[in-house]
Design an enzyme around this catalytic site. Structure first.
Site, PDB file in Angstrom:
ATOM      1  N   ARG A  91      74.706 -26.576 -95.385  1.00 46.13           N
ATOM      2  CA  ARG A  91      73.731 -27.252 -94.508  1.00 46.13           C
ATOM      3  C   ARG A  91      73.122 -28.468 -95.213  1.00 46.13           C
ATOM      4  O   ARG A  91      72.534 -29.333 -94.564  1.00 46.13           O
ATOM      5  CB  ARG A  91      72.573 -26.317 -94.113  1.00 46.13           C
ATOM      6  N   GLN A 105      83.120 -19.720 -91.964  1.00 48.16           N
ATOM      7  CA  GLN A 105      81.804 -19.734 -91.325  1.00 48.16           C
ATOM      8  C   GLN A 105      81.675 -18.635 -90.270  1.00 48.16           C
ATOM      9  O   GLN A 105      80.832 -18.728 -89.379  1.00 48.16           O
ATOM     10  CB  GLN A 105      81.522 -21.098 -90.690  1.00 48.16           C
ATOM     11  N   ASP A 127      85.739 -24.089 -78.997  1.00 47.45           N
ATOM     12  CA  ASP A 127      85.006 -24.402 -80.223  1.00 47.45           C
ATOM     13  C   ASP A 127      84.579 -23.101 -80.903  1.00 47.45           C
ATOM     14  O   ASP A 127      84.427 -22.067 -80.247  1.00 47.45           O
ATOM     15  CB  ASP A 127      83.779 -25.248 -79.855  1.00 47.45           C
ATOM     16  N   GLU A 128      84.368 -23.148 -82.220  1.00 47.57           N
ATOM     17  CA  GLU A 128      83.875 -22.000 -83.005  1.00 47.57           C
ATOM     18  C   GLU A 128      84.721 -20.744 -82.747  1.00 47.57           C
ATOM     19  O   GLU A 128      84.205 -19.655 -82.505  1.00 47.57           O
ATOM     20  CB  GLU A 128      82.402 -21.712 -82.672  1.00 47.57           C
ATOM     21  N   LYS A 158      84.127 -31.817 -86.341  1.00 45.61           N
ATOM     22  CA  LYS A 158      84.876 -31.065 -85.326  1.00 45.61           C
ATOM     23  C   LYS A 158      84.432 -31.417 -83.910  1.00 45.61           C
ATOM     24  O   LYS A 158      85.263 -31.479 -82.999  1.00 45.61           O
ATOM     25  CB  LYS A 158      84.750 -29.569 -85.563  1.00 45.61           C
ATOM     26  N   THR A 159      83.117 -31.647 -83.705  1.00 47.64           N
ATOM     27  CA  THR A 159      82.643 -31.984 -82.353  1.00 47.64           C
ATOM     28  C   THR A 159      83.230 -33.308 -81.906  1.00 47.64           C
ATOM     29  O   THR A 159      83.620 -33.481 -80.743  1.00 47.64           O
ATOM     30  CB  THR A 159      81.102 -32.035 -82.316  1.00 47.64           C
TER      31      THR A 159
END
Length: 671
Positions: free
Chosen positions: A604, A248, A217-218, A32-33
């Site tokens: 993770r 998330q 973002d997020e 995504k980044t």
């Protein structure tokens, strides 16, 4: 070169789609980044949008720094600096600074942190109900009201029982005090711009013209107030790209609303949704376990992560006798794996539900001479006594620092009550003067008289005396003398629960003074106190950056802190009922967020995932039996390798473990 060829088809569509508001549903590890940074480049380089008209916001300084660095490497530092890439609260602060007159603030307004807020609320409550012990509860309620865009009057109208009523009344007094002190708190950094834009259409038009494309973002972590700010800034142009993952969303306790993703479809009827489901991080078995677990939650948007990195190793489940055995077993596994696979300490992470679980793992790691980094530990500069002394230094260096003035004018106590400070603040605001300057003005006699006036003037005179000494003589000697006259050491012993605690706090103060001394007599010889304070502040920033990295050490952190990170080898510990999921969530029948928390932990892991639980655990001083977490039953059984405490090991594995411990002992002894 815009790098679009490096993206997969879904990523490429997310970058190039600009004809409608866009939701990019980005699964864990799906890049995504990269999508956000490439979209910023595409807007500027390919579509000709001026960098100053592009704004990207996220939730942490680390994420904003990483985004800015990536954009800088693709566009050049100049263009990256022109684009606005920051956290939500940094953007809010930028708006407030530019529009402070419209908001009734004067330049140099203060920003209250949680400690400042609790201190002010304690003073307010002492003056009123005397219920100072509940100030944290009041602070949480006030924060929640601000996140829901409720002012004190609206909060009071909606307040239910006695505690809520008291919080709403405290909210009213708190806001009056903030206004008098020319201050805002952390939540105001979002709320005040929203309120301004609601009331001032001209101002909103100017900001909408300044921000031609907004990237967020997020998005699943936004609260109601942040959602409203995004809607306001986007306006009718609707040039919006949001990236989020409802699976998330783990911050409901601080106001996050994952349903904001679904609300986008109502508020933006032209919304397009693009799913990023290819994971570039984890093995197939890890993703299969994550998918099967999270499928038990309801979804507005369905997605399923996949990877072409191969199936990977089975997920190991360690059944341990108790929490001590769990810590020993996990550390033994790390030691064995590192020895046999030639790994680095930094490849391993131990993730847990609550900070209290860390202590036994720290002990086991120390006993085995394994370096570790405890994420979320207390920074030196965040300790109360260090912040107190730094506030004195800041005020000596900069008499206009109202936040420093407010922090230490009553530390130790000088009988400057909230009414005195409120009147001083009101006078300073009218005069457009810093608080310290206002203390000495003749006009203050219109607000204060008698003992209150004498006390504020005595404090200002005392500070002025040390300001002159710091400027004309040895600044470090001045600081030592100030602390002596202040009686700060004695005050610490009076305030502390015992002498041992007070001694540790005073040692921290001495360490800060020694640090100043090293600066003054070392490479920064001859610098002013103001310059040295700036160096210490920079050290604080660097320390926080280092804290985020951890270096080549085993990482210990909560599941909340692990979000956004990845590790080759993850140990997810304490997978038990009433721990994960947490007892409170079970009682409140709110298992969905706990499941998302477990999902975050699982995703993770890049190469291996090991999950452990204890059969018995000490709780509230008593040893109780533990039930394995229901989440273990939601994982694909065919991909799990269960290992009880009596599971036999092969002769070869026993030899390997013996060799690993022997090698570690030699290293411990320097042999």
């Amino acid at each position: 070169m815009n790098g679009l060829s490096e993206l997969n088809p879904r990523q490429r569509e997310a970058v190039t789609r600009t004809d409608a508001p866009l939701l990019v549903l980005a699964g864990a590890g799906s890049g995504k980044t990269r999508v956000i940074t490439r979209k910023i480049v595409h807007l500027i380089q390919d579509l000709g949008v001026a960098p100053r008209h592009v704004t990207a916001v996220t939730f942490t300084n680390k994420a904003a720094r990483e985004m800015a660095q990536r954009v800088g490497s693709l566009l050049g530092a100049g263009a990256a600096a022109e684009a606005s890439i920051s956290t939500f609260h940094t953007l809010g602060l930028k708006i407030i600074r530019r529009e402070h007159k419209r908001l009734g603030l004067r330049p140099g307004f203060s920003i209250f942190d949680d400690q400042d807020t609790e201190g002010l609320l304690r003073e307010i409550l002492k003056q009123g109900a005397g219920d100072d012990a509940s100030s944290p509860a009041h602070r949480w309620r006030i924060s929640a009201w601000k996140n829901d865009m409720l002012d004190p009057q609206q909060a009071l109208a909606r307040a239910g029982d006695g505690p809520e009523q008291r919080s709403a009344l405290a909210y009213q007094a708190y806001q009056r005090a903030l206004h008098a002190y020319n201050a805002v708190d952390f939540d105001d950094l979002i709320l005040r711009p929203v309120q301004l834009f609601t009331q001032d259409r001209e101002c909103l038009d100017q900001w909408q013209d300044r921000i031609r494309h907004l990237l967020v973002d997020e998005y699943q972590d936004t609260n109601l107030c942040q959602y409203e700010l995004v809607k306001q800034l986007v306006g009718v142009r609707q040039a919006l790209t949001v990236v989020g993952d409802d699976d998330q969303s783990i911050y409901a306790w601080r106001g996050a609303r994952p349903e904001n993703l679904a609300r986008l479809q109502q508020d933006f009827p032209r919304l397009r949704v693009i799913k990023l489901e290819q994971n570039y991080r984890s093995s197939g078995r890890v993703l299969k376990a994550a998918n099967q677990l999270i499928a038990n939650n309801p979804h507005v948007f369905e997605k399923r992560l996949w990877s072409d990195l191969g199936p990977g190793e089975p997920i190991r489940i360690l059944a341990c006798r108790n929490e001590e055995h769990e810590a020993e077993r996990v550390v033994s596994e790390i030691l064995h794996h590192k020895f046999t696979k030639r790994g680095r300490h930094g490849d391993y992470a131990i993730l847990y539900r609550g900070n209290h679980q860390a202590r036994l793992f720290e002990t086991a790691l120390r006993q085995n001479n394994i370096p570790y980094f405890l994420s979320g530990g207390t920074s030196f500069f965040s300790r109360t006594e260090v912040k107190d002394v730094m506030a004195y230094l800041r005020l000596l260096a900069n008499p206009d620092d109202d936040a420093a003035f407010l922090r230490i004018c009553n530390t130790p106590r000088r009988e400057l009550g909230p009414t005195t400070l409120e009147r001083l603040g009101a006078y300073a605001t009218r005069r457009h003067s810093p608080l310290l300057t206002a203390c000495q003005e003749l006009g203050l006699e219109q607000e204060l008289s008698g003992r209150p006036l004498e006390r504020v003037r005595a404090f200002a005179h005392w500070i002025g005396h040390f300001q002159r000494r710091a400027t004309e003589g040895d600044p470090v000697r001045t600081v030592r003398d100030l602390l002596d006259e202040l009686g700060y050491e004695d005050w610490l012993y009076d305030q502390a629960s015992n002498d041992s605690v007070a001694g540790r706090r005073w040692d921290n103060v001495l360490e800060l003074v020694t640090w100043l001394e090293r600066l003054h007599h070392g490479e920064h010889v001859g610098e002013s106190l103001a310059e040295m304070v700036n160096h210490l502040t920079l050290q604080d920033m660097l320390e926080r950056q280092e804290d985020e990295e951890g270096g080549d050490q085993v990482h210990l952190m909560t599941l909340h802190a692990s979000k956004g990170l990845e590790f080759p080898h993850v140990f997810l510990v304490g997978m038990e009922e009433e721990l994960l999921p947490h007892r409170t969530s079970i009682e409140e029948e709110n298992i969905e967020e706990e499941r998302r928390l477990a999902y975050v932990g699982i995703t993770r892991a890049r190469r291996t995932l090991t999950i452990s639980f204890a059969e018995k655990r000490r709780r509230y001083g008593e040893i109780t039996r533990c039930e394995p977490s229901r989440f273990l039953g939601e994982l694909p059984e065919e991909d799990l390798a269960w290992e009880g405490r009596d599971t036999p090991r092969s002769r070869e594995e026993r030899q390997q473990r013996g060799s690993a411990h022997l090698a570690n002992m030699k290293a411990l002894l320097g042999g």
